[in-house]
Motif scaffolding. Structure first.
Motif, short mmCIF file in Angstrom:
data_model
loop_
_atom_site.label_atom_id
_atom_site.label_comp_id
_atom_site.label_asym_id
_atom_site.label_seq_id
_atom_site.Cartn_x
_atom_site.Cartn_y
_atom_site.Cartn_z
N ASP A 132 0.65 -1.42 0.34
CA ASP A 132 -0.26 -0.13 0.03
C ASP A 132 0.70 1.71 0.35
O ASP A 132 -0.08 2.37 -0.10
CB ASP A 132 -0.97 -0.08 1.23
CG ASP A 132 -2.37 -0.83 1.10
OD1 ASP A 132 -2.21 -1.68 -0.55
OD2 ASP A 132 -2.98 -1.20 1.73
N SER A 133 2.07 1.51 0.45
CA SER A 133 2.75 1.97 0.61
C SER A 133 4.28 2.07 -0.02
O SER A 133 5.23 1.15 0.07
CB SER A 133 3.08 2.64 1.55
OG SER A 133 4.16 3.89 2.04
N LYS A 134 4.47 2.41 -1.02
CA LYS A 134 4.98 2.51 -1.78
C LYS A 134 6.90 2.93 -1.11
O LYS A 134 7.77 2.11 -1.72
CB LYS A 134 5.37 3.37 -3.26
CG LYS A 134 4.22 2.76 -3.88
CD LYS A 134 4.09 3.14 -5.57
CE LYS A 134 3.06 2.89 -6.24
NZ LYS A 134 2.99 3.30 -7.51
N ILE A 164 6.69 -10.85 -11.55
CA ILE A 164 6.57 -12.30 -10.80
C ILE A 164 6.07 -12.42 -8.96
O ILE A 164 5.47 -11.36 -8.63
CB ILE A 164 8.29 -12.49 -9.61
CG1 ILE A 164 9.22 -12.58 -11.03
CG2 ILE A 164 7.80 -13.96 -9.54
CD1 ILE A 164 10.51 -13.27 -10.49
N TYR A 165 4.64 -13.41 -9.38
CA TYR A 165 4.10 -13.13 -8.53
C TYR A 165 3.89 -14.60 -8.02
O TYR A 165 4.23 -15.34 -8.37
CB TYR A 165 1.75 -13.29 -9.16
CG TYR A 165 1.60 -12.02 -10.22
CD1 TYR A 165 1.32 -11.27 -9.18
CD2 TYR A 165 1.86 -11.93 -11.37
CE1 TYR A 165 1.51 -9.60 -9.85
CE2 TYR A 165 1.82 -10.84 -12.01
CZ TYR A 165 1.08 -9.51 -11.25
OH TYR A 165 1.22 -8.49 -11.84
N ILE A 169 -2.21 -13.43 -1.77
CA ILE A 169 -1.31 -13.56 -3.24
C ILE A 169 -0.38 -11.99 -3.69
O ILE A 169 -1.01 -11.00 -3.19
CB ILE A 169 -2.29 -13.39 -5.08
CG1 ILE A 169 -3.14 -14.55 -5.05
CG2 ILE A 169 -2.02 -12.53 -6.64
CD1 ILE A 169 -4.42 -14.11 -5.96
N ILE A 170 0.95 -11.46 -4.30
CA ILE A 170 1.63 -10.48 -3.99
C ILE A 170 2.37 -10.70 -4.74
O ILE A 170 2.87 -12.21 -5.57
CB ILE A 170 2.11 -10.74 -2.45
CG1 ILE A 170 2.98 -9.51 -2.37
CG2 ILE A 170 3.60 -11.92 -2.97
CD1 ILE A 170 4.10 -9.42 -1.35
N GLY A 171 2.49 -9.51 -5.85
CA GLY A 171 3.35 -9.48 -7.32
C GLY A 171 4.40 -8.44 -6.93
O GLY A 171 4.61 -7.47 -5.62
N PHE A 172 5.16 -9.27 -7.95
CA PHE A 172 6.69 -8.51 -7.20
C PHE A 172 7.10 -7.68 -8.58
O PHE A 172 7.65 -7.98 -9.53
CB PHE A 172 7.43 -9.33 -6.58
CG PHE A 172 7.95 -9.93 -5.39
CD1 PHE A 172 8.36 -9.55 -4.49
CD2 PHE A 172 6.99 -11.43 -5.38
CE1 PHE A 172 8.26 -10.58 -3.09
CE2 PHE A 172 6.82 -11.70 -4.25
CZ PHE A 172 7.39 -11.79 -2.69
N ASP A 173 7.58 -6.27 -8.82
CA ASP A 173 8.01 -5.90 -10.37
C ASP A 173 9.13 -5.20 -9.86
O ASP A 173 9.78 -4.53 -9.01
CB ASP A 173 7.14 -4.72 -10.31
CG ASP A 173 5.41 -4.43 -10.39
OD1 ASP A 173 4.79 -5.96 -10.39
OD2 ASP A 173 4.52 -3.58 -10.31
N PHE A 174 10.00 -6.14 -11.35
CA PHE A 174 11.36 -5.66 -11.67
C PHE A 174 12.06 -5.13 -12.83
O PHE A 174 10.89 -4.91 -13.58
CB PHE A 174 12.52 -7.42 -11.18
CG PHE A 174 12.31 -8.56 -10.15
CD1 PHE A 174 12.70 -8.38 -9.07
CD2 PHE A 174 10.90 -9.57 -9.76
CE1 PHE A 174 12.96 -8.95 -8.08
CE2 PHE A 174 11.10 -10.04 -9.32
CZ PHE A 174 11.69 -9.80 -7.79
N GLU A 181 8.78 -2.68 -6.81
CA GLU A 181 7.68 -2.17 -5.31
C GLU A 181 6.92 -3.62 -5.38
O GLU A 181 7.16 -4.54 -6.06
CB GLU A 181 7.10 -1.16 -6.29
CG GLU A 181 6.63 -1.47 -7.92
CD GLU A 181 5.62 -0.10 -7.98
OE1 GLU A 181 5.82 1.01 -7.67
OE2 GLU A 181 4.80 -0.43 -8.17
N CYS A 182 6.28 -3.87 -5.17
CA CYS A 182 4.87 -5.44 -4.72
C CYS A 182 3.98 -4.92 -4.81
O CYS A 182 2.99 -2.92 -4.65
CB CYS A 182 5.24 -5.87 -3.03
SG CYS A 182 6.81 -5.86 -2.79
#
Length: 356
Positions: free
Chosen positions: A96-98, A184-185, A244-249, A260-261
Motif C-alpha cells: 500500500d505504501s511505495k 513475478i506473482y 497473492i503478491i506481485g513483485f515488480d522487477f 515495488e510490490c
C-alpha cells in the motif's frame, strides 16, 4: 461451492470466468457484466457485503483488487465467521505504501533503484533540479494517475505539482533504470511463497520476447534470495502475508532490481496468471487461508497456454489488453475481434514462436 468475488478489477472478471466453468459452483461478483451473478453492492458498503455473504452462505470470498483488500472487508468478514481470501493488517504496508516498501527493500539489502521521498512540493522540486533525467516520480499510494517518467525538469516539476494537487501527501522520486520490466506473482500462506508465474511488460505491440530473457537459474535466485527472505522478514516486522503478491522487477544489463510490490494481480496480468496453472484455484485459495499451502502444493503445475499482449494509447490514455489461447488460431481470433491489423498479426506469429 458458493463463491463471492469482490472488486472492480480484471482479476474479478477472470476469476468469474474460471469458477463458473464448474457447474457445481454458484458464483457472485460485485463487478458487472461478468459470467458470475452480479451483486449491486459497492465495496465500501462493508456491512451490506457481509450480510449478503452470510445470507447466501458463501463458502469462500475473494477480494480481487487493492481497494477491496485495503478497505476493511477482510476483518469484518473474519469476525462474522466467513472464509475470505486476502492479506490484512500491517503487512499491507509493503503493497500500500511505495515509500514504506522501498525502505523495507533497502533495509533487507535487496537491489532497488535509488530513491528519496518528500512531503513538500518545493523540497521535491529542489531535489529534482539537481539530479539527472529521466526521473521517475510516484505517489506514495497507488492512484489512478500512476507513475510519471519525466525527461525534463519542466515535466518533473509539473508531475510533482500534479500529485500534491490531487491529494498525494507524499511522493517518491526514483532513479530511472533502463531495462526490461517484469513481474513475478506468488501465493503466500504467511511465511511460504509459492510462485505462480512471471510475465514481462512490453513497450510496443507484440514486442519480441528474447528466449533467454529470464532463465531458470535467475528465477530460482529471485525466489531464494529475494522473494522468500523478504516474505520471512515481513512476517517478523509487520505480520504474516496471506494472499497473492506481485513483485515488480526490472532487469538491466548487469543486475535485477526490485521496484515495488502489489497486493493482487495487475489488470494486464490477471487473465494470464489465473489461466496459467493446471491446478484447482479453489483448493489453492482454501489451502492458503488454512496455512497448508506448501504442504498441499510444493509447486504449481503450469498449463501450456501461451499469451499475446499489447500496450497502446487511446485518447491520451494507456490501454492494456491481454488475450490468451491454447492455439495461435484461438488467440488470433480474439485479437481480430479487438481490431488488430494484418501487420500486428504478422508480428504476433513471429512472437508466438518465442512463447512456446
Amino acid at each position: 461451492m458458493r463463491i463471492f468475488l469482490i472488486g472492480k478489477s480484471a482479476a474479478a472478471d477472470a476469476f468469474a470466468d474460471y469458477f463458473t466453468q464448474n457447474p457445481d459452483n454458484i458464483v457472485f461478483s460485485t463487478l458487472k457484466d461478468t459470467s458470475a451473478q452480479w451483486v449491486d453492492i459497492t465495496q465500501n458498503n462493508i456491512s451490506e457485503l457481509r450480510d449478503f455473504a452470510l445470507a447466501n452462505e458463501m463458502s469462500l470470498t475473494v477480494l480481487c483488487d487493492s481497494g477491496s483488500i485495503s478497505g476493511g472487508i477482510q476483518k469484518s468478514f473474519i469476525e462474522a465467521g466467513l472464509s475470505v481470501f486476502a492479506p490484512e493488517g500491517e503487512c499491507l504496508k509493503l503493497t500500500d505504501s511505495k515509500i514504506w516498501a522501498k525502505r523495507f527493500i533497502y533495509r533487507n539489502k535487496i537491489p532497488t533503484a535509488r530513491f528519496q521521498f518528500f512531503e513538500k512540493v518545493q523540497a521535491a522540486i529542489d531535489y529534482i533540479r539537481q539530479n539527472r533525467f529521466p526521473a521517475v516520480i510516484k505517489p506514495d499510494a497507488h492512484s489512478a494517475i500512476g507513475t510519471r517518467i519525466c525527461e525534463t525538469f519542466s515535466a518533473a516539476k509539473s508531475a510533482v505539482e500534479e500529485f500534491f494537487n490531487t491529494g498525494s501527501k507524499r511522493i517518491l522520486v526514483e532513479e530511472y533504470i533502463s531495462g526490461r520490466e517484469f513481474s513475478i506473482y506468488a501465493v503466500c500462506d504467511g511465511y511460504n511463497p509459492v510462485i505462480i508465474g512471471d510475465c514481462a511488460t512490453y513497450q510496443n505491440s507484440f514486442a519480441k520476447l528474447d528466449a533467454d530473457f529470464l532463465d531458470r537459474e535467475e528465477k530460482n535466485t529471485l525466489l531464494n534470495n529475494v522473494i522468500a527472505p523478504l516474505i520471512s522478514s515481513l512476517a517478523k516486522e509487520a505480520g504474516e502475508y496471506t494472499g497473492i503478491i506481485g513483485f515488480d522487477f526490472i532487469k538491466s544489463k548487469d543486475k535485477i532490481y526490485l521496484l515495488e510490490c502489489n497486493s493482487f494481480f495487475k489488470d494486464l496480468d490477471a487473465q494470464m496468471m489465473i489461466n496459467s496453472l493446471d491446478e484447482d484455484w479453489a483448493k489453492i485459495l482454501e489451502s492458503t487461508i488454512s496455512g497448508t499451502l506448501c504442504s498441499d502444493f510444493g509447486s504449481f503445475k503450469t498449463s501450456q497456454s501461451a499469451f499475446l499482449s499489447a500496450e497502446f494509447y487511446e485518447n491520451g490514455q494507456k490501454i492494456n489488453i491481454c488475450k490468451s489461447g491454447r492455439t495461435f488460431n484461438e488467440a488470433r481470433e480474439r485479437l481480430i475481434e479487438d481490431g488488430a491489423d494484418e501487420k500486428e498479426l504478422t508480428e504476433a506469429i513471429k512472437t508466438w514462436k518465442y512463447l512456446q
